[in-house]
Design an enzyme around this catalytic site. Structure first.
Site, PDB file in Angstrom:
ATOM      1  N   SER A 173     -32.560  71.638 -15.177  1.00 18.53           N
ATOM      2  CA  SER A 173     -33.054  70.786 -16.508  1.00 18.53           C
ATOM      3  C   SER A 173     -34.186  69.976 -15.100  1.00 18.53           C
ATOM      4  CB  SER A 173     -32.660  70.299 -17.444  1.00 18.53           C
ATOM      5  OG  SER A 173     -32.056  69.303 -16.690  1.00 18.53           O
TER       6      SER A 173
ATOM      7  N   THR B 115     -29.711  76.488 -17.862  1.00 20.76           N
ATOM      8  CA  THR B 115     -29.576  75.678 -18.692  1.00 20.76           C
ATOM      9  C   THR B 115     -29.653  75.967 -19.872  1.00 20.76           C
ATOM     10  OG1 THR B 115     -31.902  74.359 -18.555  1.00 20.76           O
ATOM     11  CG2 THR B 115     -30.623  73.419 -16.722  1.00 20.76           C
TER      12      THR B 115
ATOM     13  N   ASP C 146     -29.342  72.341 -40.431  1.00 23.34           N
ATOM     14  CA  ASP C 146     -29.912  73.238 -39.666  1.00 23.34           C
ATOM     15  C   ASP C 146     -31.216  73.804 -40.112  1.00 23.34           C
ATOM     16  OD1 ASP C 146     -31.194  75.005 -37.212  1.00 23.34           O
ATOM     17  OD2 ASP C 146     -29.936  74.875 -36.180  1.00 23.34           O
TER      18      ASP C 146
ATOM     19  N   ARG D 113     -30.771  65.241 -25.992  1.00 25.77           N
ATOM     20  CA  ARG D 113     -31.820  65.714 -25.308  1.00 25.77           C
ATOM     21  C   ARG D 113     -31.863  64.010 -25.935  1.00 25.77           C
ATOM     22  NH1 ARG D 113     -30.418  68.911 -21.915  1.00 25.77           N
ATOM     23  NH2 ARG D 113     -32.165  70.658 -21.052  1.00 25.77           N
TER      24      ARG D 113
ATOM     25  N   ASP E   1     -24.339  60.263 -23.884  1.00 23.80           N
ATOM     26  CA  ASP E   1     -24.952  61.288 -22.973  1.00 23.80           C
ATOM     27  C   ASP E   1     -25.721  61.725 -22.302  1.00 23.80           C
ATOM     28  OD1 ASP E   1     -23.525  63.085 -20.572  1.00 23.80           O
ATOM     29  OD2 ASP E   1     -24.149  64.632 -21.888  1.00 23.80           O
TER      30      ASP E   1
ATOM     31  N   GLU F  97     -34.719  59.981 -18.548  1.00 26.59           N
ATOM     32  CA  GLU F  97     -34.447  59.999 -17.692  1.00 26.59           C
ATOM     33  C   GLU F  97     -35.254  60.435 -16.137  1.00 26.59           C
ATOM     34  OE1 GLU F  97     -31.139  63.074 -18.412  1.00 26.59           O
ATOM     35  OE2 GLU F  97     -30.931  62.269 -19.846  1.00 26.59           O
TER      36      GLU F  97
ATOM     37  N   HIS G  17     -25.595  62.183 -19.042  1.00 27.35           N
ATOM     38  CA  HIS G  17     -26.002  64.271 -19.145  1.00 27.35           C
ATOM     39  C   HIS G  17     -25.238  64.919 -18.257  1.00 27.35           C
ATOM     40  CE1 HIS G  17     -29.707  66.597 -19.873  1.00 27.35           C
ATOM     41  NE2 HIS G  17     -28.740  66.566 -20.237  1.00 27.35           N
TER      42      HIS G  17
ATOM     43  N   GLY H 154     -22.272  68.755 -20.367  1.00 25.82           N
ATOM     44  CA  GLY H 154     -23.034  70.351 -20.182  1.00 25.82           C
ATOM     45  C   GLY H 154     -21.765  71.212 -18.732  1.00 25.82           C
ATOM     46  N   TYR H 155     -21.417  69.826 -18.107  1.00 25.17           N
ATOM     47  CA  TYR H 155     -21.431  70.268 -16.905  1.00 25.17           C
ATOM     48  C   TYR H 155     -19.864  70.488 -16.444  1.00 25.17           C
ATOM     49  CZ  TYR H 155     -25.076  68.397 -13.919  1.00 25.17           C
ATOM     50  OH  TYR H 155     -26.095  67.956 -13.569  1.00 25.17           O
TER      51      TYR H 155
HETATM   52  N1  LIG Z   1     -25.997  67.446 -22.568  1.00 28.16           N
HETATM   53  C1  LIG Z   1     -25.952  68.540 -22.051  1.00 28.16           C
HETATM   54  O1  LIG Z   1     -25.356  68.400 -20.801  1.00 28.16           O
HETATM   55  C2  LIG Z   1     -26.728  69.182 -23.096  1.00 28.16           C
HETATM   56  C3  LIG Z   1     -27.543  69.568 -23.915  1.00 28.16           C
HETATM   57  N2  LIG Z   1     -28.096  70.680 -24.246  1.00 28.16           N
HETATM   58  C4  LIG Z   1     -29.146  70.619 -25.016  1.00 28.16           C
HETATM   59  O2  LIG Z   1     -28.906  70.143 -26.368  1.00 28.16           O
HETATM   60  C5  LIG Z   1     -29.753  71.271 -26.920  1.00 28.16           C
HETATM   61  C6  LIG Z   1     -29.112  72.517 -27.802  1.00 28.16           C
HETATM   62  O3  LIG Z   1     -28.504  73.187 -27.379  1.00 28.16           O
HETATM   63  P1  LIG Z   1     -28.245  75.026 -27.876  1.00 28.16           P
HETATM   64  O4  LIG Z   1     -27.391  74.153 -29.564  1.00 28.16           O
HETATM   65  O5  LIG Z   1     -27.292  75.433 -27.115  1.00 28.16           O
HETATM   66  O6  LIG Z   1     -29.256  75.480 -28.568  1.00 28.16           O
HETATM   67  P2  LIG Z   1     -29.934  76.535 -29.464  1.00 28.16           P
HETATM   68  O7  LIG Z   1     -31.123  76.621 -29.481  1.00 28.16           O
HETATM   69  O8  LIG Z   1     -28.923  77.519 -29.553  1.00 28.16           O
HETATM   70  O9  LIG Z   1     -29.465  75.462 -31.023  1.00 28.16           O
HETATM   71  C7  LIG Z   1     -30.514  74.768 -31.298  1.00 28.16           C
HETATM   72  C8  LIG Z   1     -30.395  74.428 -33.067  1.00 28.16           C
HETATM   73  O10 LIG Z   1     -30.736  73.014 -33.129  1.00 28.16           O
HETATM   74  C9  LIG Z   1     -31.976  73.543 -34.486  1.00 28.16           C
HETATM   75  N3  LIG Z   1     -32.558  72.981 -34.470  1.00 28.16           N
HETATM   76  C10 LIG Z   1     -34.226  72.984 -34.123  1.00 28.16           C
HETATM   77  N4  LIG Z   1     -34.858  71.659 -34.336  1.00 28.16           N
HETATM   78  C11 LIG Z   1     -33.683  71.283 -35.290  1.00 28.16           C
HETATM   79  C12 LIG Z   1     -33.841  70.458 -36.294  1.00 28.16           C
HETATM   80  N5  LIG Z   1     -35.001  69.954 -36.923  1.00 28.16           N
HETATM   81  N6  LIG Z   1     -33.504  69.526 -37.360  1.00 28.16           N
HETATM   82  C13 LIG Z   1     -31.477  70.401 -37.779  1.00 28.16           C
HETATM   83  N7  LIG Z   1     -32.077  71.699 -36.263  1.00 28.16           N
HETATM   84  C14 LIG Z   1     -33.020  71.920 -35.934  1.00 28.16           C
HETATM   85  C15 LIG Z   1     -32.400  75.435 -34.529  1.00 28.16           C
HETATM   86  O11 LIG Z   1     -32.681  75.862 -35.071  1.00 28.16           O
HETATM   87  C16 LIG Z   1     -31.046  75.967 -33.185  1.00 28.16           C
HETATM   88  O12 LIG Z   1     -30.376  77.047 -33.847  1.00 28.16           O
HETATM   89  C17 LIG Z   1     -30.478  71.855 -26.166  1.00 28.16           C
HETATM   90  O13 LIG Z   1     -32.139  72.896 -26.050  1.00 28.16           O
HETATM   91  C18 LIG Z   1     -30.581  71.198 -24.964  1.00 28.16           C
HETATM   92  O14 LIG Z   1     -32.062  70.707 -24.772  1.00 28.16           O
HETATM   93  C19 LIG Z   1     -27.875  72.073 -24.320  1.00 28.16           C
HETATM   94  C20 LIG Z   1     -26.386  72.189 -23.302  1.00 28.16           C
HETATM   95  C21 LIG Z   1     -25.809  71.038 -22.026  1.00 28.16           C
HETATM   96  O1  LIG Z   2     -28.347  72.824 -20.323  1.00 23.79           O
HETATM   97  C1  LIG Z   2     -28.466  72.524 -20.565  1.00 23.79           C
HETATM   98  O2  LIG Z   2     -29.551  72.333 -22.042  1.00 23.79           O
HETATM   99  C2  LIG Z   2     -28.685  71.473 -19.943  1.00 23.79           C
HETATM  100  O3  LIG Z   2     -29.068  70.530 -20.898  1.00 23.79           O
HETATM  101  C3  LIG Z   2     -27.680  70.599 -18.714  1.00 23.79           C
HETATM  102  O4  LIG Z   2     -26.137  70.479 -18.775  1.00 23.79           O
HETATM  103  C4  LIG Z   2     -28.284  69.823 -17.976  1.00 23.79           C
HETATM  104  O5  LIG Z   2     -28.171  70.063 -16.789  1.00 23.79           O
HETATM  105  P1  LIG Z   2     -28.759  70.161 -15.013  1.00 23.79           P
HETATM  106  O6  LIG Z   2     -30.145  71.017 -15.233  1.00 23.79           O
HETATM  107  O7  LIG Z   2     -30.080  68.398 -15.330  1.00 23.79           O
HETATM  108  O8  LIG Z   2     -28.654  69.346 -14.397  1.00 23.79           O
END
Ligand SMILES: NC(=O)C1=CN([C@@H]2O[C@H](COP(=O)(O)OP(=O)(O)OC[C@H]3O[C@@H](n4cnc5c(N)ncnc54)[C@H](O)[C@@H]3O)[C@@H](O)[C@H]2O)C=CC1
Ligand SMILES: O=C(O)C(=O)[C@H](O)COP(=O)(O)O
Length: 372
Positions: free
Chosen positions: A45, A67, A147, A209, A233, A238, A255, A258-259
């Site tokens: 990312s 990611t 959602d 995010r 987180d 960032e 952040h 997801g690690y």
């Molecule tokens: N902190 C970390 O390490 C990580 C952060 N993330 C972040 O988490 C986000 C979500 O991940 P997933 O759940 O896997 O994505 P996903 O795409 O499976 O689900 C996201 C959901 O949010 C909903 N959505 C969109 N706009 C919305 C709003 N205004 N209000 C309510 N719901 C809304 C969508 O309809 C969708 O169902 C990712 O896009 C990424 O940015 C993901 C993985 C790791």
């Molecule tokens: O999968 C995502 O979306 C995430 O936020 C990742 O956990 C971010 O990890 P990096 O790609 O920044 O290493």
């Protein structure tokens, strides 16, 4: 074929070595000239993939991000150039859910709250939100889903609540993508006005995010003495975060929700499979071949379950206080990216087999994700 990949992609060499010439890069400092002859570009990312990065390159055929989030990728630009793009939906969703659960367990113990007395509002019910919902159900923790996009989808039979109702819950956990346009844009979804509605006893968790919360407004509110309990987180801007917020957080990390090793490595595997498909090659490698044995492999439960025992199980695999301590100790010394690059190994619940020898048929640990 020249394959360039982020050095922070576990098992990239193992998965991709047979497919081409491999070059690892540091994601934050990648330059256009460094990848001018790349055929395949595999990022995480922290690399913004756009015209500015790709202007020197004429060969590119495939871009992958290991990611879930895709807000760092200019997808219309890739599509205009006929470059195939793949992300890794769901790869680290379990890891995010386990991070949130660990944070809840830690806060419940810190403030002597019973988790079963709380209601959690999950904002965004895609992969991460759904994995969290499953784990909360396993622990009988009440929760609601918000959602609006899925609520409009007749195929999704779950019950959804309006945003204002989710934001009223004892715990609010954010699981939306970062989007800046459209009716449901999430940039500053929690702006000063919505933050002002939070009451004194609520817990706010952001593991999606940073830009989904107006960080300056949040800081102002905390400086004015609002007792909202914060788990952050992710941060706006960032790695140059608003560090004044740190001391106001109950739990704060770089952040890394997801690690888990599995979560990051699943991202690599998903891209390997996508590239094999594009090349019309049968994939012959699986993540299971590369994952090491976990430090703790098996646990036997000899007493009846209660909240304390289940909380112990959660913390045995992942205690978020470890990452909180590292963050507070190193953020002003080594910096945000260094903490992420040197992240200690963390495994998912599924890496541990839980044997039940307590005469109960309750299956809570396995519903929580532990292996049978
Ligand atoms: N902190 C970390 O390490 C990580 C952060 N993330 C972040 O988490 C986000 C979500 O991940 P997933 O759940 O896997 O994505 P996903 O795409 O499976 O689900 C996201 C959901 O949010 C909903 N959505 C969109 N706009 C919305 C709003 N205004 N209000 C309510 N719901 C809304 C969508 O309809 C969708 O169902 C990712 O896009 C990424 O940015 C993901 C993985 C790791
Ligand atoms: O999968 C995502 O979306 C995430 O936020 C990742 O956990 C971010 O990890 P990096 O790609 O920044 O290493």
């Amino acid at each position: 074929m020249n394959i360039f990949y982020d050095e922070n992609m576990p098992f990239a060499a193992e998965f991709f070595a047979d497919l081409g010439q491999l070059t690892a890069f540091s994601g934050r400092s990648l330059s256009p000239t460094a990848i001018c002859d790349a055929d395949v570009l595999l990022v995480r990312s922290i690399t913004k993939v756009n015209e500015a990065l790709l202007k020197e390159n004429k060969n590119l055929r495939f871009v992958g991000t290991a990611t879930i989030g895709v807000d760092h990728i200019d997808q219309p630009y890739l599509s205009d150039r006929n470059v195939n793009f793949h992300s890794a939906p769901g790869c680290n969703a379990v890891s995010v859910a386990e991070y949130v659960l660990s944070a809840l367990v830690v806060l419940a113990e810190r403030y002597l709250i019973s988790l079963s007395s709380l209601t959690v509002g999950i904002v965004g019910a895609g992969n991460t939100g759904s994995r969290l919902s499953e784990k909360l159900s396993a622990l009988n923790i009440k929760h609601v889903l918000c959602d609006p996009l899925l609520a409009d989808n007749p195929a999704d039979k779950r019950e959804f609540v309006p945003l204002e109702q989710a934001l009223n819950c004892d715990v609010v956990s954010l699981h939306v993508p970062l989007t800046r346009k459209g009716k449901h844009a999430t940039y500053h979804l929690l702006n000063a006005e919505r933050l002002a509605q939070f009451n004194d006893n609520q817990i706010l968790i952001n593991a999606c995010r940073g830009e989904v919360i107006d960080n300056a407004a949040l800081l102002k509110m905390k400086q004015q003495g609002h007792p909202l309990k914060l788990v952050l987180d992710v941060w706006e801007n960032e790695p140059n975060i608003l560090s004044a917020l740190i001391s106001y957080c109950e739990i704060t990390t770089a952040h890394i929700a997801g690690y888990s090793l599995e979560g990051k490595a699943r991202g690599t595997e998903i891209l390997y499979r996508a590239l094999c498909e594009q090349l019309d090659i049968l994939p012959n490698k699986r993540l299971a071949d590369f994952l090491p044995a976990p430090a703790i492999g098996k646990v036997e439960i000899k007493q009846a379950f209660d909240e304390i025992l289940l909380n112990q199980l959660v913390k045995m695999v992942y205690d978020v206080r470890r990452d909180d301590a590292i963050f507070r100790q190193q953020i002003n010394v080594q910096g945000f990216d260094h903490i992420r690059k040197t992240y200690p190994t963390r495994r998912e619940f599924s890496s541990i087999t839980v044997k039940l020898n307590n005469g109960l048929s309750s299956d809570a640990p396995h519903q929580l994700g532990f292996n049978k």
